[in-house]
Design an enzyme around this catalytic site. Sequence first.
Site, PDB file in Angstrom:
ATOM      1  N   GLY C  53       0.830  -1.192   0.000  1.00  4.50           N
ATOM      2  CA  GLY C  53       0.000   0.000   0.000  1.00  4.50           C
ATOM      3  C   GLY C  53       0.865   1.243   0.000  1.00  4.50           C
ATOM      4  O   GLY C  53       2.031   1.216   0.411  1.00  4.50           O
ATOM      5  N   SER C  54       0.318   2.368  -0.457  1.00  4.89           N
ATOM      6  CA  SER C  54       1.029   3.643  -0.356  1.00  4.89           C
ATOM      7  C   SER C  54       0.830   4.207   1.052  1.00  4.89           C
ATOM      8  O   SER C  54       0.043   3.692   1.831  1.00  4.89           O
ATOM      9  CB  SER C  54       0.509   4.614  -1.414  1.00  4.89           C
ATOM     10  OG  SER C  54       0.820   4.126  -2.700  1.00  4.89           O
ATOM     11  N   GLY C  55       1.574   5.258   1.356  1.00  9.70           N
ATOM     12  CA  GLY C  55       1.446   5.877   2.676  1.00  9.70           C
ATOM     13  C   GLY C  55       2.580   5.537   3.613  1.00  9.70           C
ATOM     14  O   GLY C  55       2.586   5.965   4.760  1.00  9.70           O
ATOM     15  N   HIS C  56       3.559   4.740   3.121  1.00 12.61           N
ATOM     16  CA  HIS C  56       4.707   4.359   3.955  1.00 12.61           C
ATOM     17  C   HIS C  56       5.991   4.999   3.452  1.00 12.61           C
ATOM     18  O   HIS C  56       7.078   4.563   3.821  1.00 12.61           O
ATOM     19  CB  HIS C  56       4.888   2.840   3.952  1.00 12.61           C
ATOM     20  CG  HIS C  56       3.655   2.085   4.296  1.00 12.61           C
ATOM     21  ND1 HIS C  56       3.048   2.215   5.507  1.00 12.61           N
ATOM     22  CD2 HIS C  56       2.911   1.206   3.586  1.00 12.61           C
ATOM     23  CE1 HIS C  56       1.964   1.440   5.532  1.00 12.61           C
ATOM     24  NE2 HIS C  56       1.859   0.836   4.381  1.00 12.61           N
ATOM     25  N   ASP C 109      -1.503  -8.394   1.155  1.00  8.05           N
ATOM     26  CA  ASP C 109      -0.281  -8.454   0.349  1.00  8.05           C
ATOM     27  C   ASP C 109       0.074  -9.890   0.015  1.00  8.05           C
ATOM     28  O   ASP C 109       0.439 -10.210  -1.120  1.00  8.05           O
ATOM     29  CB  ASP C 109       0.875  -7.780   1.097  1.00  8.05           C
ATOM     30  CG  ASP C 109       0.628  -6.298   1.278  1.00  8.05           C
ATOM     31  OD1 ASP C 109      -0.162  -5.944   2.182  1.00  8.05           O
ATOM     32  OD2 ASP C 109       1.194  -5.497   0.516  1.00  8.05           O
ATOM     33  N   HIS C 219      -0.317   0.864   9.432  1.00  9.99           N
ATOM     34  CA  HIS C 219      -1.479   1.264   8.626  1.00  9.99           C
ATOM     35  C   HIS C 219      -2.522   1.945   9.490  1.00  9.99           C
ATOM     36  O   HIS C 219      -3.706   1.902   9.193  1.00  9.99           O
ATOM     37  CB  HIS C 219      -2.121   0.047   7.969  1.00  9.99           C
ATOM     38  CG  HIS C 219      -1.200  -0.744   7.125  1.00  9.99           C
ATOM     39  ND1 HIS C 219      -0.385  -1.709   7.656  1.00  9.99           N
ATOM     40  CD2 HIS C 219      -0.945  -0.703   5.795  1.00  9.99           C
ATOM     41  CE1 HIS C 219       0.341  -2.233   6.672  1.00  9.99           C
ATOM     42  NE2 HIS C 219       0.025  -1.645   5.551  1.00  9.99           N
TER      43      HIS C 219
END
Lengths: 215, 215, 333, 333
Positions: C53-56, C109, C219
């Site tokens: 996921g994005s955001g890391h 994932d 997350h």
Amino acid sequence: MAAVDVDGLERWLRLFASSVAEQQDTLTALDAAIGDADHGANMNRGMTAVVDALAATPADDPAALLKQTGMVLVRSVGGASGPLYGTFFLRMAPATGGASALEPEVFAKALRAGVEGVVSRGKAELGDKTMYDALAPAVDALDAALGAGDPLADALRAASAAADQGRDATIPLVARKGRASYLGDRSADHQDPGATSAALLIAAAAAAVAEQGPP
Amino acid sequence: MAAVDVDGLERWLRLFASSVAEQQDTLTALDAAIGDADHGANMNRGMTAVVDALAATPADDPAALLKQTGMVLVRSVGGASGPLYGTFFLRMAPATGGASALEPEVFAKALRAGVEGVVSRGKAELGDKTMYDALAPAVDALDAALGAGDPLADALRAASAAADQGRDATIPLVARKGRASYLGDRSADHQDPGATSAALLIAAAAAAVAEQGPP
Amino acid sequence: MKKLLNDPANLVAESLRGVERAHPELRVDHDQRIIYRADAPVTGKVGLLSGGGSGHEPAHAGFIGPGMLDAVCAGEVFTSPVPDQMAEATKKVDGGAGVLHLVWNYTGDVMNFDMAAELAAAETDTAVEAVVINDDVAVEDSLFTAGRRGTGAAVPVEKIVGAAAEQGRSLTELADLARRVNDNSRSMGMALTSCTVPAKGSPTFDLPENEMEIGIGIHGEPGRRRVPIATAREIAEMLVEPLLADRDFTGGDGVLLFVNGMGATPMLELHLMYAEVAALLDKAGVVPVRSLVGPYVTSLDMAGCSVTLARLDDDLLRLWDAPVATLALRWGM
Amino acid sequence: MKKLLNDPANLVAESLRGVERAHPELRVDHDQRIIYRADAPVTGKVGLLSGGGSGHEPAHAGFIGPGMLDAVCAGEVFTSPVPDQMAEATKKVDGGAGVLHLVWNYTGDVMNFDMAAELAAAETDTAVEAVVINDDVAVEDSLFTAGRRGTGAAVPVEKIVGAAAEQGRSLTELADLARRVNDNSRSMGMALTSCTVPAKGSPTFDLPENEMEIGIGIHGEPGRRRVPIATAREIAEMLVEPLLADRDFTGGDGVLLFVNGMGATPMLELHLMYAEVAALLDKAGVVPVRSLVGPYVTSLDMAGCSVTLARLDDDLLRLWDAPVATLALRWGM
Ligand SMILES: Nc1ncnc2c1ncn2[C@@H]1O[C@H](COP(=O)(O)OP(=O)(O)O)[C@@H](O)[C@H]1O
Ligand SMILES: Nc1ncnc2c1ncn2[C@@H]1O[C@H](COP(=O)(O)OP(=O)(O)O)[C@@H](O)[C@H]1O
Ligand SMILES: [Mg+2]
Ligand SMILES: [Mg+2]
Ligand SMILES: [Mg+2]
Ligand SMILES: [Mg+2]
């Protein structure tokens, strides 16, 4: 009328230190509005160090005491107020002419030398919304009162009133020096933190000499 | 009792899509409590894509429609729900046996195949606090009702009630699968977001078949 | 919600435009949301693929480059990417020696990478292996659950395997190496504040001014427990104690001590935390021989930190020290 | 206030303990709060000294190392360091070719560096020059005020002068070069949220959920104006327009486009901003030839960003590209 000796100067510094400690949050809140929210912490750090130095290395004469105070402030404060207040005391020292007790006129001359030191360091002019706006009217009022024959205690009370007025007069001003100048017009309607601490400095001097009482 | 044809399946998917859109914030809020606050967005992204595909590439028969739906979900959702809902529809497709209209038993068999797909993909067991906790009682209730001779519409109503119960039963559970399992005991006292969307899926099936009405 | 964006729905896509323009050494496939080395595939080298996921950020794209990953797939914020992306990326980085999928252990994932491997197997004859990274001791390790999350250990795993891949090691060797670094690593994190997922527009959890979460994920998953706010020294203890309880880090080898920022915590505080953690390791007889301090595996705008320990034997140490040129880790070239 | 610390009064001191332990290539004089290259002084090389208040990490210590600075002095949070520190640091980095003070233009920093130069002149015969960095177009440039703040331009100034110093250029040449890069650079910043100064314990200014500040400084000084929250595209315009109005960046040379994070803004958003800014430069005929995206000159936990443009002629471009090995900028070595 008694001259100001080392004890009188110490009293002044201690009184200033305790009013700074008391007003720390106010000074910081003023600086938050038009600066970076550290003037209270800066002044308190500096004056705590000054008072610590009074105990650690007692000075023999006014010049030594003032020089030490200036050095401690320069070394411990940083920011704009460190060099400015530091220079103030550093420049007072030689203006005492080495006297062990400062006659009123000498004390006034030394204060003026200190204020001139602030100007030579910071290049502020009247109305720039800085500590100079409180300091300049204070030394003017002091000279005027002494010239009119008032005793030092009364003259310092007048100086303190003038400093308070100068501080209040910073409120409508648009800052041209220091961090508040970055705000442009938004700096108006706020009281300058440095002018506020400078008014405390003069008030502390008045209180210190008043406590000393008649000879 | 009418069999479920491509139109019926489309109705199901559209009804599911609109209840997901309506409940998006609820699904996300449930996921925020014990997960990562994206289940509503995930399901809505997926079902929007599914409905778009219905228009873009109309399918000729149930198997093609279900396969397309599964592929679109796998391609557009991501996260845990993408592969799980995607596998659900992908596994339904071959279980239709290529029929152009699914008799109740065939529809039930296909649903069960879908649910088994969810298990084979996600390895969930009953009571793990996942979508499987809503799906498993639903297909059991469906088979039981059909076995008892109920018409498909009634049987799906029973399945939907069972799914709702299964969803509600997730509340006290401690999660053992998915993101909620990271919370340990703190996952209890929260309704599982995937079980919630799964209950919407079964409710949409019941509504789609009920609309279809008697033959 | 206060964020620099135009529309939450386009955040990832528009951010990738910036990644592409700012970093000519990277390429972006906007359709599939794959970021890859401009020189991919590197012939004869095992391709290394990760993502999530994005955001890391800087994970995952910040770890692409010589000496580390060949490509990553970017999902929506906190949502695993999809199998098509991974299958396409697998092709892009296949230099003839196979492709290793480095999968951060999250149900989504793992399932999506599984399906990608199935797709790749059906469509090409590329040899694909997958290694799952699962280092977060806040989560109990069990066969009956989703298991431990993949967090900070991804940095040493991807760095070390990246260096070994440049040396020409085989797919099987690299998979073994990845498992070894993962086995050698443990992480534990905490949050002072929640993050705000753009599509939701408000904090994932509410954390009162006097409380913090211990054992959080990356997350915005709440942690294992909520406790009163504490000093950095006490927080360091809450993070280090479970790490040392879970694995022995004493003995001959030193460790990489990685103090990771969750996104909104300043370096000033992270360095202070580093000093606190290092002091606890001193007491426990654990010797930090390498350090990493900064926001590497973040959770959007969350304030907080995590601590990762990775045991480094001589081989691993040499591979950690080997040249690397990515956006987030760069030295020796 | 939610921060990882033990006592706000000790934050800077304790953070420097971590800097020292985590980074053996740096040395820390805890008494004087000087951070310096382990190999300082470098004989025959002009020593480069900067510094300022803490709270801007990775500035300033993150810019120490081969190819950039030799030492920095750390002040209290948002408070200039004092002359003693600077004078002592000047001695530490004096390799016989003089010392250049790179001073970020704030009244306090300028006065303290002035006094340090006076001290150094009185105590040693080290040749000292000072160059003031003042790039922030949010502030009007005038002889009668404190002038423009030094912000993002410090990164290209310190990097480029650092590279030139390694080549053995003289103190005067380096001072001229620093002035040239500074003249070539302009910055403008904005805040979505205030920062919280640890000693104060609450935000410096209150910013409602639907407003932002344009033209902020890096010490939590409020900006020139407060406006309703806007999209990244609109924000990019508000930042780029005053930069281009203040200086011509078109013509033969390209620019360094530096999108800086204020501390709490994720890379995901910074890369999106980069794309928006680059698109505006395209329209204006300004060509970004180098990029920097990330939190380099921060303001504690403030959310927001600033944009710096630095015009790079061939000489400056080569110096920008030259090897550098610091915590924050590293390439080529
Ligand atoms: N050039 C100057 N001359 C005189 N006083 C100044 C000047 N610049 C700033 N000041 C004073 O310093 C005060 C701020 O001090 P402080 O907050 O301690 O330092 P800083 O601005 O570096 O944070 C201002 O309120 C102002 O009175
Ligand atoms: N192994 C699993 N088997 C079945 N369902 C699962 C499993 N793991 C997670 N789920 C379901 O997925 C839901 C979460 O979906 P979503 O939020 O979209 O994905 P993610 O957890 O990747 O963010 C959970 O509420 C749960 O019902
Ligand atoms: Mg201040
Ligand atoms: Mg989720
Ligand atoms: Mg998710
Ligand atoms: Mg300050």
